[in-house]
Motif scaffolding. Structure first.
Motif, PDB file in Angstrom:
ATOM      1  N   TRP A 170       0.699  -1.178  -0.131  1.00  0.00           N
ATOM      2  CA  TRP A 170       0.080  -0.108   0.028  1.00  0.00           C
ATOM      3  C   TRP A 170       1.048   1.407  -0.080  1.00  0.00           C
ATOM      4  O   TRP A 170       0.625   2.337  -0.744  1.00  0.00           O
ATOM      5  CB  TRP A 170      -0.916  -0.065   1.220  1.00  0.00           C
ATOM      6  CG  TRP A 170      -1.869   1.111   1.480  1.00  0.00           C
ATOM      7  CD1 TRP A 170      -1.441   2.302   2.152  1.00  0.00           C
ATOM      8  CD2 TRP A 170      -3.221   1.260   0.825  1.00  0.00           C
ATOM      9  NE1 TRP A 170      -2.738   3.000   2.037  1.00  0.00           N
ATOM     10  CE2 TRP A 170      -3.669   2.438   1.096  1.00  0.00           C
ATOM     11  CE3 TRP A 170      -3.819   0.424  -0.143  1.00  0.00           C
ATOM     12  CZ2 TRP A 170      -4.936   3.028   0.781  1.00  0.00           C
ATOM     13  CZ3 TRP A 170      -5.059   0.763  -0.481  1.00  0.00           C
ATOM     14  CH2 TRP A 170      -5.872   2.194   0.038  1.00  0.00           C
TER      15      TRP A 170
ATOM     16  N   ILE B 106      -3.386   0.103  -6.010  1.00  0.00           N
ATOM     17  CA  ILE B 106      -4.084  -0.547  -5.259  1.00  0.00           C
ATOM     18  C   ILE B 106      -5.645   0.162  -4.783  1.00  0.00           C
ATOM     19  O   ILE B 106      -6.781  -0.421  -5.037  1.00  0.00           O
ATOM     20  CB  ILE B 106      -3.389  -0.749  -3.971  1.00  0.00           C
ATOM     21  CG1 ILE B 106      -2.346  -1.678  -4.343  1.00  0.00           C
ATOM     22  CG2 ILE B 106      -4.319  -1.718  -3.100  1.00  0.00           C
ATOM     23  CD1 ILE B 106      -1.338  -2.024  -2.969  1.00  0.00           C
TER      24      ILE B 106
ATOM     25  N   GLU C 112      -9.770  -4.242  -3.487  1.00  0.00           N
ATOM     26  CA  GLU C 112      -8.582  -4.036  -3.585  1.00  0.00           C
ATOM     27  C   GLU C 112      -7.377  -5.083  -3.068  1.00  0.00           C
ATOM     28  O   GLU C 112      -6.259  -5.124  -3.658  1.00  0.00           O
ATOM     29  CB  GLU C 112      -8.284  -2.749  -2.918  1.00  0.00           C
ATOM     30  CG  GLU C 112      -9.271  -1.606  -3.445  1.00  0.00           C
ATOM     31  CD  GLU C 112      -9.290  -0.286  -2.792  1.00  0.00           C
ATOM     32  OE1 GLU C 112      -9.683   0.512  -3.458  1.00  0.00           O
ATOM     33  OE2 GLU C 112      -8.879  -0.144  -1.604  1.00  0.00           O
ATOM     34  N   VAL C 113      -7.790  -5.779  -2.200  1.00  0.00           N
ATOM     35  CA  VAL C 113      -6.835  -7.033  -1.630  1.00  0.00           C
ATOM     36  C   VAL C 113      -7.770  -7.986  -1.452  1.00  0.00           C
ATOM     37  O   VAL C 113      -8.867  -7.977  -0.868  1.00  0.00           O
ATOM     38  CB  VAL C 113      -5.919  -6.517  -0.626  1.00  0.00           C
ATOM     39  CG1 VAL C 113      -4.868  -5.252  -1.123  1.00  0.00           C
ATOM     40  CG2 VAL C 113      -6.693  -6.155   0.735  1.00  0.00           C
TER      41      VAL C 113
ATOM     42  N   ILE D 265      -4.854  -7.558  -8.488  1.00  0.00           N
ATOM     43  CA  ILE D 265      -5.216  -7.497  -7.178  1.00  0.00           C
ATOM     44  C   ILE D 265      -4.367  -8.129  -6.274  1.00  0.00           C
ATOM     45  O   ILE D 265      -4.474  -9.274  -6.387  1.00  0.00           O
ATOM     46  CB  ILE D 265      -6.783  -7.808  -6.974  1.00  0.00           C
ATOM     47  CG1 ILE D 265      -7.603  -7.156  -8.039  1.00  0.00           C
ATOM     48  CG2 ILE D 265      -7.234  -7.386  -5.486  1.00  0.00           C
ATOM     49  CD1 ILE D 265      -9.135  -7.595  -8.080  1.00  0.00           C
TER      50      ILE D 265
END
Length: 357
Positions: free
Chosen positions: A176, A183, A254-255, A285
């Protein structure tokens, strides 16, 4: 007179020959008898010197557990004549595993290594083994400390459950900070995530789930959980869950955080089917798992998976061998080893490590 002397000579000669034959006879029979007894003694000594170990796995087809099994088999080959491992598949069913334990105890196994199907059944299993007065090493799936402490011939070998989650959080926090623009697709400054959890009540799964997220928060990053699904460590279930999430959220995910690599692989398969995580300029991702299996390492090296947390299967097997052999010989589990007990006094912890490209 000559005739009389001749008779005496003949008589003495016969006596000497008879004594000689008796002497020869006893001399030739004794070694054969000794050799047979010695051979039999050696055979008994050899059989008794082999430590028979029953290894009860929660299920054979778990990737990490199968790697531990392979490592134990390697140890057996390297220590021929010292140890004999017998492996039993719990097939994800505690009743099946209990039956296998009963079988081993009836056969007179020297020590048991138990990877519980259901950690909640720990006390029942301990009581069963304690009644047979056999030592036991629980591993990987941890029963409560009080359960292990209830029997002086029981110990645990495993990891620190929260450590895996902390390292997952560190990996995602680092990504991040390094690549937030790619991201944070909606630009809201929050990390939107989905969570693939192993089991609802498994201490490892609960800790990995909790500490992966709390670690990200501690780094000053806001998070938002879009969805969480219990997938019982299963790749296919994780793939199905991720397919549904991609259909619902698209690149709003996003993750992806997975409690193990098997589920992470399922998530990646679902993402790739929808055009994500394929390399060559496609949106990726970040997906993190735990175990750093060979398959996961390959995905990480190719850039399809962000990272994993290495759970050292070979190190686990070595610790199981050392502690198990000590207990089988009536020693303290960690005597003359490199291992130490943690604050519980009954658990040996194998450290985790980050694995990233």
């Amino acid at each position: 007179m000559k005739k009389f002397s001749k008779l005496i000579f003949i008589a003495l000669s016969g006596t000497i020959m008879a004594l000689s034959m008796v002497g020869c006879g006893s001399k030739s029979e004794q070694p054969e008898s000794s050799n047979e007894q010695q051979a039999e003694g050696n055979s008994q000594e050899t059989n008794e010197s082999v430590v028979k170990v029953g290894v009860l796995l929660y299920k054979f087809d778990d990737t990490y557990i199968s790697t531990v099994r392979q490592s134990l088999e390697k140890i057996q080959k390297e220590n021929g004549g010292k140890v004999e491992f017998s492996f039993f598949d719990g097939k994800g069913d505690q009743a099946t595993q209990n039956d296998s334990i009963d079988t081993l105890l009836q056969k007179g196994t020297d020590v048991l290594l138990v990877n519980l199907v259901d950690t909640g059944a720990g006390q029942t299993v301990v009581d069963k083994i304690k009644a047979a007065d056999k030592p036991v090493v629980f591993f990987n799936r941890e029963p409560a400390a009080d359960v292990i402490k209830s029997y002086d011939k029981a110990v645990f070998v495993g990891t620190n459950a929260k450590e895996a989650g902390i390292l997952q959080g560190n990996i995602l926090s680092g990504l991040w900070e390094k690549d937030k623009a790619n991201i944070d697709t909606n630009g809201d400054g929050k990390m939107q995530y989905v969570m693939l959890q192993g089991e609802p009540d498994n201490p490892e799964a609960v800790a990995r789930t909790e500490y992966s997220v709390s670690t990200i928060k501690e780094k000053g990053i806001e998070v938002e959980e879009l969805a969480k699904q219990v997938c019982n460590w299963d790749q296919a279930l994780a793939q199905n869950a991720t397919e549904a999430w991609v259909s619902k959220f698209g690149d709003g995910i996003e993750v992806v955080i997975a409690n193990n690599d098997g589920m992470a692989q399922g998530a990646i398969a679902a993402l790739q089917a929808q055009g994500f995580n394929n390399g060559e300029g496609s949106k990726t991702i970040p997906v993190v798992g735990v175990d750093a299996t060979a398959a996961a390492q390959d995905l990480i090296d190719k850039g399809y998976m962000a990272g994993s947390v290495l759970q050292d299967a070979e190190g686990m097997a070595k610790a199981l061998y050392s502690t198990g052999m000590n207990l089988a010989q009536g020693k303290n589990a960690i005597e003359e080893t490199e291992y130490t007990f943690d604050e519980t006094g009954v658990a040996v912890r194998i450290p985790y490590q980050e694995y990233t490209k």
